[in-house]
Design an enzyme around this catalytic site. Structure first.
Site, PDB file in Angstrom:
ATOM      1  N   LYS A 200       0.818  -1.223   0.000  1.00 49.37           N
ATOM      2  CA  LYS A 200       0.000   0.000   0.000  1.00 49.37           C
ATOM      3  C   LYS A 200       0.848   1.268   0.000  1.00 49.37           C
ATOM      4  O   LYS A 200       2.037   1.257   0.267  1.00 49.37           O
ATOM      5  CB  LYS A 200      -0.981  -0.040   1.177  1.00 49.37           C
ATOM      6  CG  LYS A 200      -2.013  -1.187   0.996  1.00 49.37           C
ATOM      7  CD  LYS A 200      -3.409  -0.785   1.242  1.00 49.37           C
ATOM      8  CE  LYS A 200      -4.373  -1.871   0.775  1.00 49.37           C
ATOM      9  NZ  LYS A 200      -5.200  -2.377   1.847  1.00 49.37           N
ATOM     10  N   ARG A 234      -3.672  -9.758   5.373  1.00 45.26           N
ATOM     11  CA  ARG A 234      -4.094  -9.961   3.968  1.00 45.26           C
ATOM     12  C   ARG A 234      -2.931  -9.539   3.078  1.00 45.26           C
ATOM     13  O   ARG A 234      -2.596  -8.366   3.026  1.00 45.26           O
ATOM     14  CB  ARG A 234      -5.336  -9.113   3.698  1.00 45.26           C
ATOM     15  CG  ARG A 234      -5.867  -9.208   2.276  1.00 45.26           C
ATOM     16  CD  ARG A 234      -7.037  -8.239   2.089  1.00 45.26           C
ATOM     17  NE  ARG A 234      -7.596  -8.343   0.754  1.00 45.26           N
ATOM     18  CZ  ARG A 234      -7.091  -7.734  -0.321  1.00 45.26           C
ATOM     19  NH1 ARG A 234      -6.011  -6.971  -0.199  1.00 45.26           N
ATOM     20  NH2 ARG A 234      -7.664  -7.885  -1.494  1.00 45.26           N
TER      21      ARG A 234
HETATM   22  N1  HH2 Z   1      -7.356  -3.938   0.542  1.00 48.16           N
HETATM   23  C1  HH2 Z   1      -7.650  -4.055  -0.758  1.00 48.16           C
HETATM   24  C2  HH2 Z   1      -8.775  -4.782  -1.168  1.00 48.16           C
HETATM   25  N2  HH2 Z   1      -9.551  -5.415  -0.285  1.00 48.16           N
HETATM   26  N3  HH2 Z   1     -10.046  -5.986   1.950  1.00 48.16           N
HETATM   27  C3  HH2 Z   1      -9.770  -5.897   3.256  1.00 48.16           C
HETATM   28  N4  HH2 Z   1     -10.546  -6.518   4.158  1.00 48.16           N
HETATM   29  N5  HH2 Z   1      -8.705  -5.178   3.732  1.00 48.16           N
HETATM   30  C4  HH2 Z   1      -7.869  -4.504   2.882  1.00 48.16           C
HETATM   31  O1  HH2 Z   1      -6.910  -3.834   3.351  1.00 48.16           O
HETATM   32  C5  HH2 Z   1      -8.134  -4.575   1.469  1.00 48.16           C
HETATM   33  C6  HH2 Z   1      -9.265  -5.338   1.040  1.00 48.16           C
HETATM   34  C7  HH2 Z   1      -6.777  -3.385  -1.772  1.00 48.16           C
HETATM   35  O2  HH2 Z   1      -5.780  -4.254  -2.232  1.00 48.16           O
HETATM   36  P1  HH2 Z   1      -5.870  -5.080  -3.587  1.00 48.16           P
HETATM   37  O3  HH2 Z   1      -6.936  -6.109  -3.513  1.00 48.16           O
HETATM   38  O4  HH2 Z   1      -4.528  -5.609  -3.928  1.00 48.16           O
HETATM   39  O5  HH2 Z   1      -6.182  -3.985  -4.670  1.00 48.16           O
HETATM   40  P2  HH2 Z   1      -7.497  -3.678  -5.528  1.00 48.16           P
HETATM   41  O6  HH2 Z   1      -8.589  -3.337  -4.582  1.00 48.16           O
HETATM   42  O7  HH2 Z   1      -7.051  -2.517  -6.381  1.00 48.16           O
HETATM   43  O8  HH2 Z   1      -7.829  -4.900  -6.317  1.00 48.16           O
END
Ligand code: HH2
Length: 255
Positions: A200, A234
């Protein structure tokens, strides 16, 4: 918790796992590397803006060739979605957990769907825009309280809820760091705490880097998060995280 993004536009790995075969192979790797939960999403949440909202059908089309296969591994699967209809469909296929980045406060049907399926829910804090002037710990606490009221009204037992301060979502980098530093503020809820700091942007604020070059910062954040009470992290990089946590635990045991 290992992350599988079946998306073209996720902030760190968008487009890498859109092909179903590649996505399934990646999920198998995450499992083999030691993930206890696989979190599958087909709509980028784009914590830093610019997300393209995906209609229900598109989200389902992306997930359909992947989700049943991954559920078939026997590892608990969480569905990362903001839509109750997608959650209901995924739970019907055998997903165990709904990961809602709007903490049951976005889609008005989400809590009912979780309750009716006897599923677990990850309640993540979010807000539309960051406000550097607010006390982020107090803000997250009252958000959790609102989500827990919604969950209680829908009949979701507290034992099926995980709380997540939502690193990077509607927060300045300093507020994201504060959420990890002060995680124990939410231990009193008596629920497992999840932290998702992987790749992040707050890491960039400390040490300038592109998302794919933030492994060191991600490991540091997750080690501290676990020290401060997180029971689930995560992550995109499961093998490195499992190793880092195992070494930290061995050192702690030898104290
Ligand atoms: N962060 C992301 C997505 N979902 N869910 C939870 N519970 N906590 C988090 O910190 C979180 C989440 C963002 O990361 P990523 O899935 O890699 O990116 P994107 O949402 O752009 O697919």
């Amino acid at each position: 918790m290992g992350v599988l993004n079946v998306t073209p536009d996720s902030f760190s790995d968008g487009g890498r796992f859109l092909d179903a075969k590649v996505a399934i192979a990646h999920a198998r790797n995450l499992f083999a590397e030691g993930a206890d939960i696989i979190d599958i999403g087909a709509e980028s949440t784009r914590p830093y803006g610019g997300a393209v909202r995906v209609p229900f059908d598109e989200e389902r089309v992306r997930l359909a060739p992947v989700l049943p296969e991954v559920i078939g591994f026997g590892v608990p699967v969480s569905i990362d979605t903001m839509k109750a209809a997608v959650a209901a469909w995924a739970l019907g296929l055998g997903a165990a957990i709904v990961n809602d980045v709007w903490g049951l406060q976005g889609d008005p049907d989400m809590a009912r769907v979780v309750s009716e399926h006897g599923a677990a829910a990850i309640v993540m804090h979010n807000r539309a825009t960051a406000d550097p002037a607010i006390d982020i710990v107090a803000e997250v606490t009252s958000f959790f309280q609102r989500s827990l009221d919604i969950a209680a009204r829908a009949g979701i037992p507290r034992t099926r809820i995980v709380l997540d301060p939502g690193i990077g979502f509607g927060k300045t980098p300093e507020q994201s760091i504060a959420c990890i530093a002060r995680l124990d503020a939410w231990r009193g809820f008596g629920m497992p705490l999840l932290v998702g700091a992987s790749r992040k942007r707050f890491i960039n604020a400390v040490s300038a880097s592109d998302p794919m070059d933030r492994l060191g910062g991600s490991l540091a954040a997750h080690l501290v998060a676990v020290e401060n009470g997180a029971t689930i992290v995560r992550v995109h990089d499961v093998a490195a995280t499992v190793q880092a946590l195992a070494v930290a635990a061995a050192i702690r045991r030898a104290r």
